[in-house]
Design an enzyme around this catalytic site. Structure first.
Site, PDB file in Angstrom:
ATOM      1  N   ASP A  10      -0.418 -12.783   2.830  1.00  0.00           N
ATOM      2  CA  ASP A  10      -1.014 -11.738   3.667  1.00  0.00           C
ATOM      3  C   ASP A  10      -1.064 -12.301   5.094  1.00  0.00           C
ATOM      4  OD1 ASP A  10      -2.260  -9.568   4.707  1.00  0.00           O
ATOM      5  OD2 ASP A  10      -3.984  -9.600   3.364  1.00  0.00           O
ATOM      6  N   ASP A  34      -4.784 -13.769  10.320  1.00  0.00           N
ATOM      7  CA  ASP A  34      -3.710 -13.631   9.325  1.00  0.00           C
ATOM      8  C   ASP A  34      -2.460 -14.424   9.703  1.00  0.00           C
ATOM      9  OD1 ASP A  34      -5.139 -11.995   7.586  1.00  0.00           O
ATOM     10  OD2 ASP A  34      -4.356 -10.130   8.402  1.00  0.00           O
ATOM     11  N   HIS A  50       0.868  -1.183   0.000  1.00  0.00           N
ATOM     12  CA  HIS A  50       0.000   0.000   0.000  1.00  0.00           C
ATOM     13  C   HIS A  50       0.908   1.238   0.000  1.00  0.00           C
ATOM     14  CE1 HIS A  50      -2.258  -2.961   2.536  1.00  0.00           C
ATOM     15  NE2 HIS A  50      -3.345  -2.430   2.048  1.00  0.00           N
ATOM     16  N   HIS A  78     -10.261 -14.552   5.118  1.00  0.00           N
ATOM     17  CA  HIS A  78     -11.525 -13.872   4.862  1.00  0.00           C
ATOM     18  C   HIS A  78     -12.610 -14.876   4.480  1.00  0.00           C
ATOM     19  CE1 HIS A  78      -9.096  -9.975   3.828  1.00  0.00           C
ATOM     20  NE2 HIS A  78      -8.850 -10.451   5.030  1.00  0.00           N
ATOM     21  N   ASP A 119      -9.741 -11.804  12.331  1.00  0.00           N
ATOM     22  CA  ASP A 119      -8.836 -12.069  11.215  1.00  0.00           C
ATOM     23  C   ASP A 119      -7.425 -12.248  11.756  1.00  0.00           C
ATOM     24  OD1 ASP A 119      -8.135 -12.223   8.543  1.00  0.00           O
ATOM     25  OD2 ASP A 119      -7.883 -10.059   8.320  1.00  0.00           O
ATOM     26  N   ASP A 133       2.232   1.993   3.356  1.00  0.00           N
ATOM     27  CA  ASP A 133       3.285   1.125   3.897  1.00  0.00           C
ATOM     28  C   ASP A 133       4.682   1.656   3.606  1.00  0.00           C
ATOM     29  OD1 ASP A 133       1.211  -0.711   4.383  1.00  0.00           O
ATOM     30  OD2 ASP A 133       1.586  -1.782   2.490  1.00  0.00           O
ATOM     31  N   GLU A 164      -8.730 -14.333  -0.056  1.00  0.00           N
ATOM     32  CA  GLU A 164      -7.876 -14.601   1.107  1.00  0.00           C
ATOM     33  C   GLU A 164      -8.474 -15.718   1.957  1.00  0.00           C
ATOM     34  OE1 GLU A 164      -6.355 -11.245   3.419  1.00  0.00           O
ATOM     35  OE2 GLU A 164      -6.598 -12.418   5.254  1.00  0.00           O
ATOM     36  N   ASP A 175      -4.553 -14.364  -1.503  1.00  0.00           N
ATOM     37  CA  ASP A 175      -3.817 -13.951  -0.313  1.00  0.00           C
ATOM     38  C   ASP A 175      -3.750 -15.173   0.585  1.00  0.00           C
ATOM     39  OD1 ASP A 175      -3.305 -11.349  -1.016  1.00  0.00           O
ATOM     40  OD2 ASP A 175      -4.362 -10.442   0.674  1.00  0.00           O
ATOM     41  N   GLU A 209     -10.778  -7.536  -3.138  1.00  0.00           N
ATOM     42  CA  GLU A 209     -10.515  -8.562  -2.123  1.00  0.00           C
ATOM     43  C   GLU A 209     -11.695  -8.629  -1.173  1.00  0.00           C
ATOM     44  OE1 GLU A 209      -6.624  -8.490  -0.392  1.00  0.00           O
ATOM     45  OE2 GLU A 209      -7.308  -9.474   1.449  1.00  0.00           O
TER      46      GLU A 209
HETATM   47 CO   LIG Z   1      -5.609  -9.891   2.268  1.00  0.00          CO
HETATM   48 CO   LIG Z   2      -6.924 -10.905   6.614  1.00  0.00          CO
END
Ligand SMILES: [Co+2]
Ligand SMILES: [Co+2]
Ligand SMILES: [Co+2]
Ligand SMILES: [Co+2]
Ligand SMILES: [Co+2]
Ligand SMILES: [Co+2]
Ligand SMILES: [Co+2]
Ligand SMILES: [Co+2]
Lengths: 436, 436, 436, 436
Positions: free
Chosen positions: A338, A308, A100, A270, A306, A103, A267, A295, A231
């Site tokens: 991700d 991750d 991003h 998700h 989430d 980032d 993802e 992802d 996404e």
């Molecule tokens: Co993602």
């Molecule tokens: Co996530």
């Protein structure tokens, strides 16, 4: 060059029997699987945000990670961060990365300054990409962290936020384009609502549709050849996120006539939050014609948020890549991690080891998936199960001109009395296990 | 006439202070709310299946209810059941009912015999409807209980099941039509999968799309004026049900060009299973233009299965009817209680008391919702919140011809720096509570 | 002898490369792992209920399975059922089985007749067990299916139900004892509530505690040497089940002074429903000193009900048996497959194939777990992580006589400023994956 | 005096018909309900952390709230914060507040400095409490935010963290004691694990048990008369939190012999996360004899994380206070709002309005609960349902000396054949609705 990973050497493939925690046991980048190398199949990308921005905080605690480039609120630190990032890409041998705007550079005081800084970092990236050979899988704009987005980005009640987003996305698309990014992603972290009571659903969905249409038009205008990807995520941070899941995104795209222009970046975590398996979401994307990229991560099945986490299930990876292969494999898409460390995993080596494990699980899954396809292990039984539909009379029922009453009359004349046949699910599950 | 409810008198409205458990405290059928009576707003229906077919069994235990018409495997018992049903409708004073073919007659040995029996019962219903003034809110076909449907109805791997379904749905539509049913509902209980491993998603979705298209064509062919409704549910009995939620159904309808032909019957419990609030699903149906009818019940928030309990929350009912009113109120739709007693509630009186409570909660919710709209209590603040979008420049951003780069250039020129404004969610929640 | 499995031969071990769907690839019963054979480690049992009683029905549909011994409401059919059961045990080569009274004989008209029939079938079992060498892992009473239990068994508002349960459990314990059962299990399917509004929690927990105490006393009276096991489950069929999870059962046992008399039978699916991983529940049972036995199956992570599927994840099985081994392995306990076919898996061969896959996954998990322990792969890092606690000063803080203010004074004097150390979770996850 | 709430006046009771968003409609502090005023029943407390510390950030975005005392990293700002806090207490008219050490003062460079600062603020509080008449409901230590606690507080693998915690808790207990706090709370935010793989469950539970024992001893040593309370929560921030729910805490207390020394502080949101209703957890605490206090808030039923929203359901509040009243009402405990604004609710007025709404819902719930008890509306039917247990023979079955075989023999002799009686759940639910 960053000293952050100074103690670590590039990761190499050592084979299944290796006990070296910093070696690949499955991922052999140049090994062929069918007509592609494993690297070409998997198209691994490392993400910027979890690795180089996140400081280990969670809703109940602050920073746990010490990174030399923190707090990264100067351009100098932004460059240090980039040095570390590309050093990590090199050590892992990944061909791609994702980021991003937020980032990679501190936000400026004005929109213009923010864009300048983004472009300045892009210059820095260009050189590094040329030196190291890494490519950009996708770029994206962070339109959820700053308080200006608290009530949404394109769906904000304030039209100035909409305008701000247009400027931001344009800048990010421009940078993605000049860095030869292969996709541009939109994740609508705040596009949704916290409460229906203060939300104008009609307006917000219209705003979102218009915004996406303009993004697509702009892509064509600048000649960006990559894919535009949405996404999906059902919730978190918002109570309800408009891009709930693949099927919801499909309906949204159809509503605004964008189903041939936009695909999805799916993802794992998700999918789980939306009540689906990862393979479900991938299969749905394929069948709806909007499969784009993935992802890769995992969610904790006992948590409702989430997490991750890095993927670690051979079976889940196999079923995921099985659907990727059924979809024809990646074109512009790839496998972006991700995924973030647990906040107790403090060390530079943890960053590397986590990715090594993740890449290996993906490679292992791909190998299993590829073998299942080669052996017709699942497709064979599937064809048999639906074979009845290949008959002429059956096809006629699905063809134009068939009518409910016509079929009904025939069924009654034949007094059809269909007898069920075993679905043999457990046998199929056992077959999959043979390949893990 | 059935003796099953012999001890019970028709339920009357006694007002909020009544402590009579068999009186209405809120539902005053003929009282006006705006331009309609409460009865006209709510359009209550009692369902056949939970009340007259279910025997109290659950996955861990068998029959608990003794009903004189059980096991209802003869036409004579089917008529006894109908007698009890219409007696209950009369006691409750509900204007509508709903049924599946399977609920009202034992299946015959052949398709033809099944249809004959259905028609025979329909004759019986016609007379009762004429006598008692009840109307049919909707008819539907049970294509999930019999083992022939274990792998799906229209989505079955066996084309003969598809044909069987065509005959079945045609028969049910015919009966619904001649009973002047105001809607015809499709709930795809087995349209989905237990395992992706043995499922051909591409074929099954195509089959389902074709089937629905033929249903719509047949409706027009016979001149049925009611609405065709799909009832979304995410899972249970299957692991994944294709009609997951309202947004998914919308995408499916768009895919097959049916979005102007088919609407949704939204059930509270199914909304919850799909990770949504009921009001969310209703608002989504409205904004997507496919709001049709509601199945009123509630889910246990601590259970992961479909509990189909009677609604009992004034707040949830208020928000649900708020969305119904925002959608313009019911046209062909209504409030069907797709709710069942707990299996320990053995008595005839429990059947009545549960519906009295349910009807009263709906009436109470409607009264709250109507007052909030009259007072502009929520719409006022909502308009203010989005007022910025009424400006010309804002509208221009959404209009044809607007471009991402055009808006971006303007935003940068103005150096927009949008400042967030309180969403005031808690205040709005407090306002709602004033109306409960 | 039953002809039901006539086409099927005893399953043999063929090794990892076998593609025979009816062979073991991992389970080599006589192979040694450490000081025990795999058979001795795993102690497999087949359950009666899912395999020989369940007819494939679910809340939305009826019977799908055709079994020659259905409906099993005569003693003759009960013996046919037993013939098929023992034939299946023989084909699978499992050493153990488990049953409820209700599974093996039709209920009689009186308590006495029910017990007679149970004893008659027990005679039949005795002969078969002698012939085939199978043993009884555990017996139990079904006190949830019949409508008399709808409001609970020992926790029923009606004391006659409590008395009925005493008679039933006594009869089942007697039969378990004479069949040399190695455990007796209590699963409180209806011990809990559907609604707090009609439940006297105080009374019901007291009733349950008293009942269990009498069960323990009776065990000693008859000299039954097996373990008394409680099987925790959080809900389903009830909204809340008193034996929610391992920690809850522990508190209940402590409350009634039974923690040295009763252990737990932990089921994977129930762990998931309670919001835990299976390995969590097993580790908790070990650390609380109440680990007994396991019901092996799996839950669908996207479903909120008890799916009782056959286990199929190598990783989950490895972590489960890792905890079993850490607990010292089974003593009286074993691995009971409390798993059922999907209702579309109609064939006799499905019953066999599902168990073959399940047994193989367990064996595979056990092999992984055993190797991790042999290699000190996880225990080594764990010891290092807590090594600080081995110091004398650290131990003193935990010893009798240590005080909060004493430790505080010392901490302040030393101005302790503890620095976090990486938890290295991802590295440990990668290590586990090396063993799968 | 703080100017933060300068525009706002003390909130007064205006009655149900008031439409003033900043008035109480139900909470009339001095009105009697039975033998206590509403204020005495409810014992409202405002928490420090959500209102004066949290900046609006969530896992996907940063600060949204502007508060003049931010970032509160000086003692001067800490005093400004206290000024605002007490100003808010005054406006709301709440009698109590709650805080963590971390909330009220910036941490010092050393343990000693941290404690000094805490004491300095306590001096400041003392004066304010004297001036305004507010009291301390409970104090507590934040042992989860700082990175030193990332792997646990008392359960940390590093014994120095244990020592650090001892010093911290001692300091907080001392301050709570001198401020005449009525309880001291322990919430084990990081007492649990992120992964079993790196966790020594045996050690950690022992550490936690020892720590709590020392806390109890220290309480007696200093003569603190308040209650020690544990606040259960199943997960978040950790994957598993040892104090999972009320029943788990009870087992833990029994294990360490602390069940008469420690009670629970039950939070609505934590109950939901653990799979329970709030009223369940309260009833369980009562029946186990460990009911202490409540943290009032609500969870979003469609989210899987701890949303800590302000309560807004009349029905849920009624059932919660019903259980509070059945437990005899609060003694040392009270109603603490562990609730936070949505991050879009930016204004000082939102802080006030949210609490006004929350206090009113609690008052409304209390009024309903009190009336149900006065009318014997639920207890009457409950007594009838269990009346059979009042008989002599029934009581004998529960008494010492009763045996399983004795009861069995009697049941068989009587050939008991218990007939189920309706549980009438829906009627009871309707009764509750009469009181809302
Ligand atoms: Co993602
Ligand atoms: Co996530
Ligand atoms: Co429904
Ligand atoms: Co339902
Ligand atoms: Co079990
Ligand atoms: Co189970
Ligand atoms: Co709390
Ligand atoms: Co909370």
């Amino acid at each position: 060059m960053s000293q952050y990973f100074a103690d670590l050497q590039p990761i190499t493939f050592e084979g299944r029997d290796s006990t070296n925690p910093l070696a690949f046991r499955h991922y052999d980048a140049t090994a062929m699987l069918g007509d592609r190398t494993m690297a070409e199949h998997l198209r691994f990308a490392v993400c910027y945000w979890h690795n180089f921005v996140w400081d280990g905080s969670d809703p109940f605690g602050g920073q746990t990670f010490d990174r030399p480039w923190f707090p990264a609120d100067t351009m100098d630190q932004a460059r240090q961060k980039a040095d570390a990032a590309f050093e990590m890409f090199r050590i892992l041998g990944v061909p791609y990365f994702c980021f991003h705007d937020h980032d990679v550079r501190p936000e400026g005081d004005t929109l213009a300054e923010s864009h300048e800084r983004l472009n300045e970092i892009a210059d820095y990236f260009e050189q590094k990409m040329e030196d190291g050979g890494q490519k950009l899988l996708w770029g994206t704009a962070n339109m959820f962290s700053n308080r200006r987005y608290m009530s949404g980005a394109a769906t904000n009640p304030d039209p100035d936020v909409f305008a701000y987003c247009a400027s931001t996305v344009k800048a990010c698309m421009d940078v993605t384009h000049r860095l030869h990014g292969e996709n541009y992603v939109l994740w609508g972290g705040r596009e949704g609502y916290e409460s229906l009571l203060n939300t104008d659903l009609d307006r917000e969905l219209e705003q979102m549709g218009r915004f996406l249409s303009m993004v697509v038009e702009y892509k064509h205008k600048i000649g960006f050849k990559g894919a535009i990807l949405i996404e999906p995520k059902p919730q978190e941070p918002t109570k309800h996120q408009y891009d709930y899941d693949v099927a919801t995104v499909y309906g949204f795209l159809k509503r605004f006539g964008l189903e041939d222009e936009v695909k999805v970046n799916v993802e794992q975590g998700h999918a789980i939050l939306a009540g689906h398996s990862f393979e479900h979401e991938l299969a749905m994307a394929r069948t709806l014609g909007i499969f784009g990229s993935i992802d890769m991560n995992r969610n904790d099945y006992q948590s409702g948020w989430d997490t991750d986490q890095f993927p670690n299930s051979p079976g889940e990876a196999a079923l995921a890549y099985y659907e990727v292969l059924r979809a024809g494999g990646f074109t512009t898409g790839g496998t972006n991690f991700d995924a973030k460390l647990r906040r107790q995993s403090l060390d530079a080596e943890d960053l590397i080891a986590a990715h090594v494990g993740g890449m290996d699980i993906c490679a292992r899954g791909l190998i299993s998936a590829h073998a299942m396809i080669e052996d017709d292990a699942l497709e064979g039984p599937r064809r048999v199960r639906y074979a009845g539909w290949e008959g002429e009379a059956a096809q006629a029922m699905l063809a134009k001109g068939a009518t409910l009453d016509g079929i009904a009359a025939d069924a009654e004349a034949r007094d059809v009395n269909p007898q069920p046949v075993s679905g043999a699910q457990e046998k199929l599950e056992n077959i999959v296990n043979r390949y893990l």
